[in-house]
Scaffold this active site. Structure first.
Site, short mmCIF file in Angstrom:
data_model
loop_
_atom_site.label_atom_id
_atom_site.label_comp_id
_atom_site.label_asym_id
_atom_site.label_seq_id
_atom_site.Cartn_x
_atom_site.Cartn_y
_atom_site.Cartn_z
N TYR A 1 0.92 -1.27 -0.03
CA TYR A 1 -0.13 -0.12 0.01
C TYR A 1 0.82 1.20 -0.20
O TYR A 1 0.50 2.28 -0.46
CB TYR A 1 -1.07 -0.01 1.17
CG TYR A 1 -2.14 -0.85 0.96
CD1 TYR A 1 -3.03 -0.68 -0.11
CD2 TYR A 1 -2.26 -2.18 1.46
CE1 TYR A 1 -4.05 -1.38 -0.51
CE2 TYR A 1 -3.13 -3.12 1.04
CZ TYR A 1 -4.36 -2.78 0.21
OH TYR A 1 -5.19 -3.44 -0.15
N VAL B 1 -9.69 3.40 -4.50
CA VAL B 1 -9.01 3.99 -3.11
C VAL B 1 -8.38 5.04 -3.27
O VAL B 1 -7.58 5.44 -2.41
CB VAL B 1 -8.43 2.83 -2.29
CG1 VAL B 1 -9.36 1.59 -2.07
CG2 VAL B 1 -7.52 2.34 -3.36
N ASP B 2 -8.22 5.48 -4.68
CA ASP B 2 -7.50 6.91 -4.73
C ASP B 2 -8.26 7.95 -4.65
O ASP B 2 -9.42 7.89 -4.26
CB ASP B 2 -6.96 6.68 -6.18
CG ASP B 2 -8.13 6.92 -7.48
OD1 ASP B 2 -9.02 7.66 -7.31
OD2 ASP B 2 -8.04 6.06 -8.45
N HIS C 1 -14.74 1.17 -0.97
CA HIS C 1 -13.48 0.32 -0.45
C HIS C 1 -12.44 0.80 0.46
O HIS C 1 -11.30 0.40 0.57
CB HIS C 1 -12.91 -0.40 -1.57
CG HIS C 1 -14.02 -1.35 -1.99
ND1 HIS C 1 -14.02 -1.72 -3.51
CD2 HIS C 1 -15.21 -1.91 -1.68
CE1 HIS C 1 -14.92 -2.60 -3.73
NE2 HIS C 1 -15.70 -2.72 -2.72
N SER D 1 -15.07 -3.89 -13.69
CA SER D 1 -15.30 -5.20 -14.23
C SER D 1 -16.65 -5.77 -13.83
O SER D 1 -17.08 -6.89 -14.14
CB SER D 1 -14.19 -6.18 -14.20
OG SER D 1 -13.87 -5.95 -12.75
#
Ligand code: NAD
Length: 231
Positions: free
Chosen positions: A53, A88-89, A104, A172
């Site tokens: 991470y 998560v950005d 998330h 997706s």
């Protein structure tokens, strides 16, 4: 004001230089997902998880929002816009979008391992073994790992149910429960899916598939919805 709800995934950030998840044989930046993104991985090797991470976070400080993120901001002129992101950005935030729900978690935050309510902004990219919360426990990435509950999903369902227009970009649609959100959108609501590799979708009414990259497809759709373009 009409409500537009937008569900985004890793694909919207791809043109910023952030790798998608399933882009390369189920490997995420050369790591097997189960090695780095699960509670078992954290128990087994917290240093490896933090390193993974840390690299993602370091990269995030080096990339910028792209035309897709930026175009979504323009919708706020005419619509009540809510973005639900699996990412998560922080590229939606940095583009200037106002209303973002992270399903998330967020790469630039850390949280306590004894009290999940203790969440901290990270000003720089490394999070290390020995970095502790105010109660003295090790900090972990503020990320929902595979096998963990998704606390924001109930809020997301309520938002999606009230959508007048629903847009899905660059996902997706295989990671649940996020992938199931489209099933809560009413049949009558116009839906758009922007993804260059989108497959045919069955059982969803009023769905328009736009097989383009986000950097091209999103600005076009936004112009159309603002009544300016021709799609
Ligand atoms: P995914 O990798 O499973 O799917 C990405 C989708 O984006 C694919 O369908 C692909 O065809 C599409 N795509 C690729 N390039 C595109 C482009 N230029 N424009 C539009 N679409 C494009 O990603 P997912 O469905 O979001 O699920 C992966 C999980 O992994 C997420 O839940 C997320 O938490 C995490 N993740 C996050 C990031 C990030 O924050 N940027 C990046 C990788 C993974």
């Amino acid at each position: 004001m009409k409500r537009i709800v937008i569900l985004t995934g890793a694909g919207i950030s791809a043109e910023s230089g952030v790798k998608t998840f399933r882009g390369s044989n189920g490997l995420w930046n050369n790591y097997r997902i189960e090695e780095v993104a699960s509670p078992i991985a954290w128990e087994r090797d917290p240093k490896l998880v933090l390193e993974f991470y840390n690299q993602r976070r370091k990269q995030l400080f080096e990339v910028n929002p792209n035309a897709g993120h930026k175009a979504l901001v323009k919708l706020e002129k005419k619509f009540n816009v809510k973005i639900i992101t699996q990412n998560v950005d922080d590229l939606h935030e940095r583009a200037g979008s106002e209303n973002i729900l992270h399903l998330h978690g967020e790469l630039k935050k850390a949280r306590s391992t004894v009290d999940s309510g203790l969440v901290y902004e990270l000003k720089d990219w490394p999070l290390n073994i020995g970095d502790k919360c105010e109660q003295g426990s090790q900090l972990r990435p503020h990320i929902v790992w595979f096998g963990e509950a998704v606390p924001a999903i109930m809020d997301a369902i309520q938002i999606v149910k009230r959508a007048d227009i629903f847009i899905v970009i660059g996902t997706s649609m295989v990671v649940y429960p996020a992938a199931g959100l489209i099933n809560y959108v009413s049949d009558e609501t116009p839906k758009y899916l922007i993804d260059p590799n989108a497959e045919e979708v069955s059982g969803i009414r009023n769905l328009t598939i736009i097989r383009k990259k986000a950097g091209e497809g999103v600005p076009e759709l936004v112009e159309e919805l603002l009544g300016l373009g021709k799609l």
